[in-house]
Motif scaffolding. Sequence first.
Motif, PDB file in Angstrom:
ATOM      1  N   ASP A 159     -11.801  41.021 -49.224  1.00 19.82           N
ATOM      2  CA  ASP A 159     -11.149  41.112 -50.532  1.00 19.82           C
ATOM      3  C   ASP A 159     -11.176  39.743 -51.197  1.00 19.82           C
ATOM      4  O   ASP A 159     -10.886  38.734 -50.542  1.00 19.82           O
ATOM      5  N   PRO A 160     -11.491  39.669 -52.504  1.00 19.52           N
ATOM      6  CA  PRO A 160     -11.442  38.367 -53.186  1.00 19.52           C
ATOM      7  C   PRO A 160     -10.105  37.649 -53.003  1.00 19.52           C
ATOM      8  O   PRO A 160     -10.062  36.431 -52.852  1.00 19.52           O
ATOM      9  N   VAL A 161      -8.998  38.421 -52.978  1.00 18.15           N
ATOM     10  CA  VAL A 161      -7.674  37.808 -52.864  1.00 18.15           C
ATOM     11  C   VAL A 161      -7.489  37.113 -51.517  1.00 18.15           C
ATOM     12  O   VAL A 161      -6.615  36.246 -51.362  1.00 18.15           O
ATOM     13  N   ASP A 162      -8.315  37.447 -50.520  1.00 19.13           N
ATOM     14  CA  ASP A 162      -8.196  36.800 -49.211  1.00 19.13           C
ATOM     15  C   ASP A 162      -8.398  35.291 -49.291  1.00 19.13           C
ATOM     16  O   ASP A 162      -7.857  34.535 -48.480  1.00 19.13           O
ATOM     17  N   GLU A 163      -9.186  34.844 -50.270  1.00 24.00           N
ATOM     18  CA  GLU A 163      -9.381  33.396 -50.438  1.00 24.00           C
ATOM     19  C   GLU A 163      -8.051  32.710 -50.756  1.00 24.00           C
ATOM     20  O   GLU A 163      -7.783  31.611 -50.284  1.00 24.00           O
ATOM     21  N   TRP A 164      -7.219  33.372 -51.542  1.00 27.17           N
ATOM     22  CA  TRP A 164      -5.906  32.801 -51.876  1.00 27.17           C
ATOM     23  C   TRP A 164      -4.916  32.978 -50.717  1.00 27.17           C
ATOM     24  O   TRP A 164      -4.033  32.154 -50.530  1.00 27.17           O
ATOM     25  N   VAL A 165      -5.088  34.058 -49.966  1.00 26.91           N
ATOM     26  CA  VAL A 165      -4.267  34.244 -48.770  1.00 26.91           C
ATOM     27  C   VAL A 165      -4.463  33.067 -47.824  1.00 26.91           C
ATOM     28  O   VAL A 165      -3.507  32.457 -47.332  1.00 26.91           O
ATOM     29  N   ILE A 166      -5.727  32.729 -47.575  1.00 27.10           N
ATOM     30  CA  ILE A 166      -6.064  31.657 -46.632  1.00 27.10           C
ATOM     31  C   ILE A 166      -5.574  30.303 -47.135  1.00 27.10           C
ATOM     32  O   ILE A 166      -5.142  29.446 -46.356  1.00 27.10           O
ATOM     33  N   SER A 167      -5.623  30.108 -48.459  1.00 28.28           N
ATOM     34  CA  SER A 167      -5.194  28.810 -49.001  1.00 28.28           C
ATOM     35  C   SER A 167      -3.711  28.559 -48.776  1.00 28.28           C
ATOM     36  O   SER A 167      -3.261  27.413 -48.738  1.00 28.28           O
ATOM     37  N   GLU A 168      -2.926  29.646 -48.599  1.00 30.72           N
ATOM     38  CA  GLU A 168      -1.484  29.502 -48.397  1.00 30.72           C
ATOM     39  C   GLU A 168      -1.078  29.743 -46.951  1.00 30.72           C
ATOM     40  O   GLU A 168      -0.196  29.075 -46.415  1.00 30.72           O
ATOM     41  N   LEU A 169      -1.743  30.691 -46.298  1.00 29.04           N
ATOM     42  CA  LEU A 169      -1.393  31.048 -44.926  1.00 29.04           C
ATOM     43  C   LEU A 169      -2.266  30.214 -43.981  1.00 29.04           C
ATOM     44  O   LEU A 169      -3.302  30.655 -43.510  1.00 29.04           O
ATOM     45  N   ARG A 170      -1.832  29.032 -43.685  1.00 31.73           N
ATOM     46  CA  ARG A 170      -2.659  28.105 -42.892  1.00 31.73           C
ATOM     47  C   ARG A 170      -2.615  28.423 -41.400  1.00 31.73           C
ATOM     48  O   ARG A 170      -3.525  28.037 -40.661  1.00 31.73           O
ATOM     49  N   GLU A 171      -1.556  29.095 -40.959  1.00 29.97           N
ATOM     50  CA  GLU A 171      -1.445  29.406 -39.537  1.00 29.97           C
ATOM     51  C   GLU A 171      -0.609  30.660 -39.342  1.00 29.97           C
ATOM     52  O   GLU A 171       0.079  31.125 -40.256  1.00 29.97           O
ATOM     53  N   TYR A 172      -0.695  31.218 -38.146  1.00 33.89           N
ATOM     54  CA  TYR A 172       0.114  32.377 -37.783  1.00 33.89           C
ATOM     55  C   TYR A 172       0.537  32.188 -36.329  1.00 33.89           C
ATOM     56  O   TYR A 172      -0.305  31.946 -35.452  1.00 33.89           O
ATOM     57  N   GLU A 173       1.854  32.278 -36.074  1.00 38.77           N
ATOM     58  CA  GLU A 173       2.421  32.036 -34.746  1.00 38.77           C
ATOM     59  C   GLU A 173       1.891  30.717 -34.163  1.00 38.77           C
ATOM     60  O   GLU A 173       1.470  30.637 -33.003  1.00 38.77           O
ATOM     61  N   LYS A 174       1.871  29.694 -35.036  1.00 40.22           N
ATOM     62  CA  LYS A 174       1.467  28.330 -34.678  1.00 40.22           C
ATOM     63  C   LYS A 174      -0.003  28.231 -34.256  1.00 40.22           C
ATOM     64  O   LYS A 174      -0.414  27.243 -33.646  1.00 40.22           O
ATOM     65  N   LYS A 175      -0.794  29.255 -34.614  1.00 38.95           N
ATOM     66  CA  LYS A 175      -2.231  29.223 -34.371  1.00 38.95           C
ATOM     67  C   LYS A 175      -2.921  28.956 -35.709  1.00 38.95           C
ATOM     68  O   LYS A 175      -2.827  29.767 -36.628  1.00 38.95           O
ATOM     69  N   PRO A 176      -3.624  27.827 -35.851  1.00 41.00           N
ATOM     70  CA  PRO A 176      -4.292  27.520 -37.120  1.00 41.00           C
ATOM     71  C   PRO A 176      -5.397  28.531 -37.423  1.00 41.00           C
ATOM     72  O   PRO A 176      -6.065  29.023 -36.508  1.00 41.00           O
ATOM     73  N   LEU A 177      -5.553  28.853 -38.710  1.00 44.38           N
ATOM     74  CA  LEU A 177      -6.660  29.701 -39.125  1.00 44.38           C
ATOM     75  C   LEU A 177      -7.878  28.817 -39.384  1.00 44.38           C
ATOM     76  O   LEU A 177      -7.787  27.829 -40.122  1.00 44.38           O
ATOM     77  N   LYS A 178      -8.994  29.166 -38.800  1.00 44.66           N
ATOM     78  CA  LYS A 178     -10.196  28.340 -38.842  1.00 44.66           C
ATOM     79  C   LYS A 178     -11.362  29.129 -39.424  1.00 44.66           C
ATOM     80  O   LYS A 178     -11.705  30.201 -38.931  1.00 44.66           O
ATOM     81  N   SER A 179     -11.971  28.595 -40.490  1.00 41.66           N
ATOM     82  CA  SER A 179     -13.117  29.252 -41.100  1.00 41.66           C
ATOM     83  C   SER A 179     -14.330  29.176 -40.186  1.00 41.66           C
ATOM     84  O   SER A 179     -14.646  28.124 -39.627  1.00 41.66           O
ATOM     85  N   ALA A 180     -15.025  30.309 -40.064  1.00 47.08           N
ATOM     86  CA  ALA A 180     -16.231  30.347 -39.233  1.00 47.08           C
ATOM     87  C   ALA A 180     -17.419  29.708 -39.923  1.00 47.08           C
ATOM     88  O   ALA A 180     -18.459  29.505 -39.289  1.00 47.08           O
ATOM     89  N   GLU A 181     -17.293  29.391 -41.216  1.00 49.52           N
ATOM     90  CA  GLU A 181     -18.436  28.834 -41.936  1.00 49.52           C
ATOM     91  C   GLU A 181     -18.231  27.375 -42.349  1.00 49.52           C
ATOM     92  O   GLU A 181     -19.091  26.792 -42.995  1.00 49.52           O
ATOM     93  N   LYS A 182     -17.101  26.800 -41.974  1.00 50.54           N
ATOM     94  CA  LYS A 182     -16.844  25.418 -42.403  1.00 50.54           C
ATOM     95  C   LYS A 182     -16.485  24.546 -41.210  1.00 50.54           C
ATOM     96  O   LYS A 182     -15.792  24.977 -40.283  1.00 50.54           O
ATOM     97  N   GLY A 183     -16.951  23.304 -41.261  1.00 48.16           N
ATOM     98  CA  GLY A 183     -16.587  22.321 -40.246  1.00 48.16           C
ATOM     99  C   GLY A 183     -17.251  22.572 -38.903  1.00 48.16           C
ATOM    100  O   GLY A 183     -18.033  23.504 -38.714  1.00 48.16           O
ATOM    101  N   ASP A 184     -16.917  21.716 -37.955  1.00 42.99           N
ATOM    102  CA  ASP A 184     -17.449  21.821 -36.591  1.00 42.99           C
ATOM    103  C   ASP A 184     -16.596  22.807 -35.801  1.00 42.99           C
ATOM    104  O   ASP A 184     -15.395  22.631 -35.659  1.00 42.99           O
ATOM    105  N   LEU A 185     -17.231  23.852 -35.279  1.00 49.92           N
ATOM    106  CA  LEU A 185     -16.474  24.846 -34.513  1.00 49.92           C
ATOM    107  C   LEU A 185     -16.001  24.282 -33.182  1.00 49.92           C
ATOM    108  O   LEU A 185     -15.037  24.786 -32.600  1.00 49.92           O
ATOM    109  N   GLY A 186     -16.673  23.220 -32.689  1.00 45.49           N
ATOM    110  CA  GLY A 186     -16.231  22.562 -31.459  1.00 45.49           C
ATOM    111  C   GLY A 186     -16.220  23.461 -30.247  1.00 45.49           C
ATOM    112  O   GLY A 186     -15.371  23.316 -29.359  1.00 45.49           O
ATOM    113  N   LEU A 187     -17.159  24.402 -30.188  1.00 45.16           N
ATOM    114  CA  LEU A 187     -17.175  25.361 -29.081  1.00 45.16           C
ATOM    115  C   LEU A 187     -17.857  24.807 -27.837  1.00 45.16           C
ATOM    116  O   LEU A 187     -17.623  25.277 -26.734  1.00 45.16           O
ATOM    117  N   GLU A 188     -18.749  23.824 -28.030  1.00 44.95           N
ATOM    118  CA  GLU A 188     -19.440  23.235 -26.888  1.00 44.95           C
ATOM    119  C   GLU A 188     -19.913  21.839 -27.266  1.00 44.95           C
ATOM    120  O   GLU A 188     -20.046  21.502 -28.448  1.00 44.95           O
TER     121      GLU A 188
END
Length: 643
Positions: free
Chosen positions: A480-509
């Motif tokens: 949903d287009p509105v999800d972009e605004w959801v993410i801009s405000e909802l930075r975490e849930y239950e102290k787990k940060p939300l991380k974009s799969a297309e931005k930054g270093d995923l740091g998986l290995e």
Amino acid sequence: MAAQKETHQFKTEVQQLMSLIINSLYSNKEIFLRELISNASDAIDKLRFKSLTESEILGKDTEFKIKLIPDAKGNIFTISDNGIGMTHDEVIENIGTIAKSGTFTFLKAIEQSKNQNTLAPELIGQFGVGFYSAFLVADKVTLITRAVGSDTATKWESDGQGGYSIEETEKDSRGTTIILKLKKKEKDEPDFTEEWTIRQTVKQHSDFVNYPVVMDVEKDEPLSKEEQILDKDGKPIEPSTKKVIKEETLNSMKAVWAKDKDEVTEEEHNEFYQHISHDWKPPLAHIHMKFEGTTEYTALLYIPSQAPFNMFEQERKHGVNLYCKRVFIMDDCKELLPEYLSFTKGVVDAPDLNLNISREILQHNSLVRNIRKNLVKKILELLGSLEQEKYEQFYQEFGPILKVGIQTDLPNKDKIAELLRYKTTKSNGKFISLKEYVANMKPEQKEIYYITGENLTILSNSPYLENLKDKDLEVLLMSDPVDEWVISELREYEKKPLKSAEKGDLGLEKTDDKKKDEYTALFEHIKKHLETMIREVKPSTHLKGSMACLAGEDYDMSAYMEKILKSTGQDAPAIKRVLELNIQHPALEKINALFEKDNNDSRINDYADILLDIAIIGQGGKIDNPGRFSKIMGELMTDALDV
């Protein structure tokens, strides 16, 4: 000297709309009466409210009512009210509303309907075109109206074919009278000059209207002694009764919200909901509550089972009507509910409100703020308590507007977050909550991964997810287009940060530094060649099977957000993204070998261009030179197939 009769042509879209109404609602003709009664009720509401501060405007006509007059001999049906009436200009404006607000959306909604007979009745009320439903049953419609305080009346007339006439006329009292010259009745069609048909229609569709809907009916009444004829023995001779005409009220006028909630049946709820919403489908759920204490008010609210077609249009009205001691104050009361809950329909009756309250005062009224706070709380609690199947039905319809609350209602952000649902890379097409996502996280997983875009299929197959899928990590698919605004405000849930799969270093290995160094020179060359379009060239932390992707830094705007802004005509800052290349890919190894052999080989730049094009296509974008891409890909395929 009397004003001349004016003639006007309907606009093209109005004629088209009327044709659609008449042809698509032929099996629901009775709704014309619901719509005309509703309009009459609105006109009385307006006058009643105005009379609270200007009591003299009512004169001697203080008993509000809506009168139905069937004429079987003349095949005519008349409906009249003693409401606020309309001036000449208001007739043109109000009857002409159809040519403005919502017309094209209405046309599109009907055209998109697969089953117009069941869907269209809902649309007629939603888009404010109810007056024109009169042409479902009438060959000619005549409207005569006189505005309160006016000495003259206005007559509007049309056969619904090409246009209408309007002229000054006379009328004894204020209000509006609509005269329908009925069409010839086909076999098995309802007869709207027949008492039984009118009774049933009013009972089904207008029983809860606040004002008496009356009709003159013929009744048997005992003869008085003076009227009786006696035989020679002084005994009455038949008949002992006479036929008299009496005005009878056809609707119950029951204020459902004022009854004890345990006394209201499901059928009554459905009928009342239909009356206030013009929605023929039963509501999904309802709240009926009475608050008592320092402040008292009653609320009866309904959650629709289907979203209106104009849900995101600014002209769409909120669904809550405000009353004070059963006296109508206003509809479209935006102050009672925030925008993200504006799909809710219903009534709030607050006895402590001042009857003269204005919309401006409402915004700052402490009682209204208290009501709003409690209504929001109760609605969110209701949504959270719905069984899974019902909630998913609600979410499919209203999820996009509910999400708006994450950014606009910060005090309730966490409660709304509990109501969010998303499909994921592992949910097999089903919605899951953020709570379920967290419960499914790997023990070593620290972040909630998500990706945004406009198409679930493209998202689930995005190259950005390759490494995450390889590690068996779940990703939220936000389409949903509105999800972009959801993410801009909802930075975490239950102290787990939300991380974009297309931005930054995923740091998986950890990156193989030795292998990374082998590509340094090639990457520098590609960066220089593409420097006007990219920020950097790096080994990918996202890719596993694909060759290239364009990634942003953690703080960058997502590619989808950039696309949304551009599509709405807004200025989106030009963002150079990082070209990530998969150093494990055999093709890249061969490009690097070619570069090491001869860094001036012209094919290196061609391959760099192709890698960028592949990355752009992978994120759903459009490449600048598709002809060049096609040509080079053809050459590569020819070389590969050279046997």
